[in-house]
Design a protein around this motif. Structure first.
Motif, PDB file in Angstrom:
ATOM      1  N   ARG A   1       3.457  -2.432   6.507  1.00  0.00           N
ATOM      2  CA  ARG A   1       3.534  -1.350   7.771  1.00  0.00           C
ATOM      3  C   ARG A   1       4.766  -0.505   7.650  1.00  0.00           C
ATOM      4  O   ARG A   1       5.846  -0.854   7.526  1.00  0.00           O
ATOM      5  CB  ARG A   1       3.484  -2.227   8.837  1.00  0.00           C
ATOM      6  N   GLY A   2       4.478   0.781   7.499  1.00  0.00           N
ATOM      7  CA  GLY A   2       5.615   1.822   7.410  1.00  0.00           C
ATOM      8  C   GLY A   2       5.958   2.047   5.974  1.00  0.00           C
ATOM      9  O   GLY A   2       6.803   3.207   6.028  1.00  0.00           O
ATOM     10  N   TYR A   3       5.836   1.023   5.006  1.00  0.00           N
ATOM     11  CA  TYR A   3       6.231   1.383   3.733  1.00  0.00           C
ATOM     12  C   TYR A   3       4.975   1.506   2.743  1.00  0.00           C
ATOM     13  O   TYR A   3       5.095   0.725   1.760  1.00  0.00           O
ATOM     14  CB  TYR A   3       7.214   0.531   3.456  1.00  0.00           C
ATOM     15  N   GLN A   4       3.885   1.910   3.241  1.00  0.00           N
ATOM     16  CA  GLN A   4       2.656   1.935   2.276  1.00  0.00           C
ATOM     17  C   GLN A   4       2.860   2.760   1.055  1.00  0.00           C
ATOM     18  O   GLN A   4       2.122   2.182  -0.203  1.00  0.00           O
ATOM     19  CB  GLN A   4       1.667   2.308   3.090  1.00  0.00           C
ATOM     20  N   LYS A   5       3.571   3.869   1.029  1.00  0.00           N
ATOM     21  CA  LYS A   5       3.380   4.655  -0.282  1.00  0.00           C
ATOM     22  C   LYS A   5       4.722   5.384  -0.617  1.00  0.00           C
ATOM     23  O   LYS A   5       5.620   5.916   0.196  1.00  0.00           O
ATOM     24  CB  LYS A   5       2.431   5.785  -0.171  1.00  0.00           C
ATOM     25  N   PHE A   6       5.080   5.169  -1.885  1.00  0.00           N
ATOM     26  CA  PHE A   6       6.190   5.801  -2.631  1.00  0.00           C
ATOM     27  C   PHE A   6       5.704   6.649  -3.754  1.00  0.00           C
ATOM     28  O   PHE A   6       4.877   5.815  -4.634  1.00  0.00           O
ATOM     29  CB  PHE A   6       7.204   4.664  -3.062  1.00  0.00           C
TER      30      PHE A   6
END
Length: 194
Positions: free
Chosen positions: A90-95
């Motif tokens: 959660r909060g870091y789904q996509k780079f």
């Protein structure tokens, strides 16, 4: 293959299919407790296209599935490359990131786009036209709807040298910066301004 370690038994299954330019892999680890970890990957080179994909699955709540993708298309004068990592965190789904280039050393445009969690998408663009004696270059960066732009021009012929640089920002009190210089004449009779 099975591996017996005190308190736990592990089962490992690995598969590979294909050549070094077109392959797929998978690996599964089964624990005697019923938990399972698995991963897979694919990779392919076809002409001027390269693609790759990887997946990791875990039995841990909130960390179940991770994926990564890469792509490249084109040659050294005209290409586009991208990479993306997706996570269940959660909060870091996509780079993600991509870069695109068109042109040659004396005439090109290169742009990049970066997407990171909790940070607005940022883009960069660089344009260049000309050789070392006569060129114009510009660049810009866009972050959170704000643009910073810069440019440089330079011209050097037998009797005259001119140059200019400018920078514009959206920040109050720092909106515009400019510098100019010029030189005319020869060693005995010349004029230099800045």
């Amino acid at each position: 293959a099975k591996l017996q370690i005190p308190r736990e038994e592990y089962s490992l299954k690995v598969k590979h299919k294909g050549t070094w330019t077109d392959f797929s892999n998978s690996a599964d680890i089964d624990l005697s407790s019923g938990s399972k970890y698995s991963g897979s990957s694919t990779f392919k080179i076809a002409g001027d296209k390269i693609t790759g994909h990887a997946t990791l699955q875990t039995p841990h709540q909130g960390y179940n599935r991770f994926t990564a993708d890469i792509a490249h298309e084109g040659n050294r004068r005209n290409f586009k490359s991208s990479a993306e990592l997706n996570t269940p965190i959660r909060g870091y789904q996509k780079f993600a990131g991509e870069i695109e280039h068109k042109g040659v050393l004396n005439d090109f445009t290169t742009s990049a786009k970066i997407t990171l969690p909790k940070i607005p998408t940022t883009t960069f663009t660089v344009n260049h036209r000309g050789n070392w004696n006569n060129f114009a270059s510009s660049a810009n960066a866009v972050y959170s709807g704000k643009t910073v732009e810069g440019s440089v021009t330079y011209k050097n012929d037998a009797r005259k040298i001119e140059g200019q640089a400018s920078l514009t920002t959206p920040y109050s009190g720092y909106e515009t910066f400019e510098a100019k210089f010029g030189h005319t004449g020869n060693m005995r009779n010349f004029k230099t301004e800045g």
